[in-house]
Enzyme design. Structure first.
Site, PDB file in Angstrom:
ATOM      1  N   ARG A  69      -5.490  15.973  19.928  1.00 16.21           N
ATOM      2  CA  ARG A  69      -4.338  16.727  19.420  1.00 16.21           C
ATOM      3  C   ARG A  69      -3.788  17.654  20.509  1.00 16.21           C
ATOM      4  NH1 ARG A  69      -4.717  21.169  16.659  1.00 16.21           N
ATOM      5  NH2 ARG A  69      -6.702  20.670  15.677  1.00 16.21           N
ATOM      6  N   TYR A 122      23.236  14.257  14.271  1.00 17.65           N
ATOM      7  CA  TYR A 122      22.369  13.253  13.651  1.00 17.65           C
ATOM      8  C   TYR A 122      21.965  13.757  12.252  1.00 17.65           C
ATOM      9  CZ  TYR A 122      18.380  10.305  12.759  1.00 17.65           C
ATOM     10  OH  TYR A 122      17.512   9.420  12.180  1.00 17.65           O
ATOM     11  N   ASP A 205      20.484  17.232  22.517  1.00 16.88           N
ATOM     12  CA  ASP A 205      19.912  15.964  22.048  1.00 16.88           C
ATOM     13  C   ASP A 205      20.615  14.865  22.842  1.00 16.88           C
ATOM     14  OD1 ASP A 205      19.368  13.561  20.753  1.00 16.88           O
ATOM     15  OD2 ASP A 205      19.337  14.467  18.754  1.00 16.88           O
ATOM     16  N   LYS A 230      14.822   5.230  20.459  1.00 13.11           N
ATOM     17  CA  LYS A 230      16.055   4.550  20.846  1.00 13.11           C
ATOM     18  C   LYS A 230      15.883   3.925  22.244  1.00 13.11           C
ATOM     19  CE  LYS A 230      17.063   6.190  16.876  1.00 13.11           C
ATOM     20  NZ  LYS A 230      17.771   7.425  16.607  1.00 13.11           N
TER      21      LYS A 230
END
Ligand SMILES: *Cc1c(COP(=O)(O)O)cnc(C)c1O
Length: 426
Positions: A69, A122, A205, A230
């Site tokens: 983690r 988005y 972004d 993407k």
């Protein structure tokens, strides 16, 4: 960051990986492990001292592997490779684009702060801002690409939120209209507003332009965010995210990531490293194809208007100026208004054979969708229209196929629309 001797595309196969630590394997293995064995108790102690920031690292001492983690070789090597494209000091990878975005916002916003953000955004980011951040007493202010730096400055002063501005979050070019926002202008705005002792964090972004075609850090952004689902992953087979910036900001983000536990897993890290080896060839082919597709659509009688950065000319004024200053290529996202409305747009989408009818973008296969009823269906109709997201708008993400085949596919689907238009005229 020290500039490496080779270009990023040359380094994606090897950078940051030492075969001698993995039995000589040429490829980085998948370190599918939750925890790491310390050689001695003293070593474990030293690793924790650094992880908790109890002392400064000694010369040449880096963070040790403790627990997946906190860190894992598949994530660390991937992060080092992603840094090369944006020339960033540091990177954090996440299990999704949304976790990268939401973690960055939570890291730099507290109750009473103001977040300024571009609209449209988005859908997931927009929902997180309007429905989640507001529950924690964070004030939100939206702006559109049409609003200038001067207008925003005036608004901040008149509405009295300038001094509380802590973060600006933008998407440029906007999805799906390809309207651009001047990153450098928002840097200036952030520097004029906010508190003198605390820099307003400007986050971009950059999913729409991938790590190849726009480098927001060079234009004054503090953070670059990606849905790595993407272009970075690029094969429509994995969900992931990334955030890049300087060491100090990334230290805060990585610390919050440790406690939210939304880091990417080793398998995701490995898949993204594999994808990065072909990032440049994929994206360049996609961009070449998109330019041909956009030119084809632009002259087609069933198409009203095409929105593609590569079709901007000096006549487009400010939009052209921003494009030239900010983008290194026109990208592979093409939107267009079909002649007609929803019925014609649907007929076109239903008729496609090679391009697939699906949301998402940046993948090897071409994808087509109808923003007004799909990705942007959550926006009130009058706002959607004002943003230029009409019922006749279709969004294409152009893939790596043979351009001639893509055009043939578009042609046969547009013929269907021509037949409909003809039928209406009769
Ligand atoms: C897809 C996307 C996201 C969300 O990313 P996930 O990987 O799906 O969580 C955020 N921003 C933009 C611009 C996107 O296209």
């Amino acid at each position: 960051m020290k500039k490496p001797e080779f270009r990023p595309e040359s380094l994606m196969m090897s950078y940051g990986y030492r075969p001698e630590l993995s039995e000589g394997a040429i490829k980085c293995p998948i370190f599918q492990t939750s925890t790491f064995v310390f050689r001695t108790a003293e070593e474990g102690k030293a690793y924790f001292e650094l992880a908790y920031g109890l002392r400064e690292p000694e010369q040449g001492e880096g963070p040790g592997l403790i627990y997946s983690r906190l860190n894992n070789p598949d994530l660390e090597i991937l992060e080092n490779r992603l840094c090369l494209w944006d020339e960033a000091e540091d990177c954090a990878v996440f299990e999704s684009g949304m976790s990268a975005i939401s973690t960055a916002m939570l890291a730099f916003l507290k109750p009473g702060d103001v977040l300024l953000y571009s609209s449209p955004l988005y859908g997931g980011s927009s929902h997180f801002i309007t429905e989640v951040l507001t529950k924690f007493g964070i004030e939100i202010q939206a702006f559109t690409p049409q609003e200038s730096e001067a207008t925003l400055l005036q608004r901040a002063q008149e509405e009295g939120w300038g001094e509380r501005l802590a973060m600006i979050h933008i998407e440029t070019p906007a999805n799906p209209t390809n309207k651009q926002i001047d990153i450098a202008a928002l840097r200036r705005l952030g520097d004029q507003l906010g508190q003198p002792e605390q820099r307003v964090v400007l986050a971009v972004d950059n999913t729409y332009m991938g790590p190849l075609w726009q480098h927001p850090l060079k234009h004054g952004a503090d953070l670059v965010l990606y849905s790595a689902t993407k272009y970075i992953a690029g094969h429509s087979d994995v969900i992931a995210g990334a955030c890049l910036g300087n060491k100090a900001l990334l230290a805060e983000i990585k610390s919050l990531r440790t406690f939210l536990g939304n880091m990417a897993g080793p398998w995701t890290g490995w898949l993204l490293m594999r994808s990065l080896e072909t990032l440049k060839v994929r994206m360049e082919q996609q961009c070449r194809n998109a330019q041909e597709v956009a030119r084809y659509l632009d002259q087609h009688p069933a198409v009203e208007r095409v929105y593609y950065l590569g079709l901007l000319t000096e006549e487009d004024g400010e939009q052209y100026r921003i494009y030239k200053a900010q983008c290194e290529a026109p990208g592979a996202m093409v939107s267009f208004d079909i002649r007609g409305g929803e019925a014609e747009a649907f007929a076109f989408l239903n008729q496609l054979k090679l391009a697939k009818l699906a949301v998402s973008l940046g993948s090897t296969e071409s994808l087509a969708q109808h923003p007004a009823s799909m990705t942007h269906a959550g926006i009130e109709p009058h706002k959607r229209e004002a943003m230029g997201i009409t019922n006749s708008l279709v969004r294409l993400s152009v893939g790596v196929e043979y351009a001639g085949d893509l055009i043939r596919d578009l042609e046969q689907a547009l013929n269907r629309v021509m037949e409909m238009n003809g039928a209406v005229a009769e």
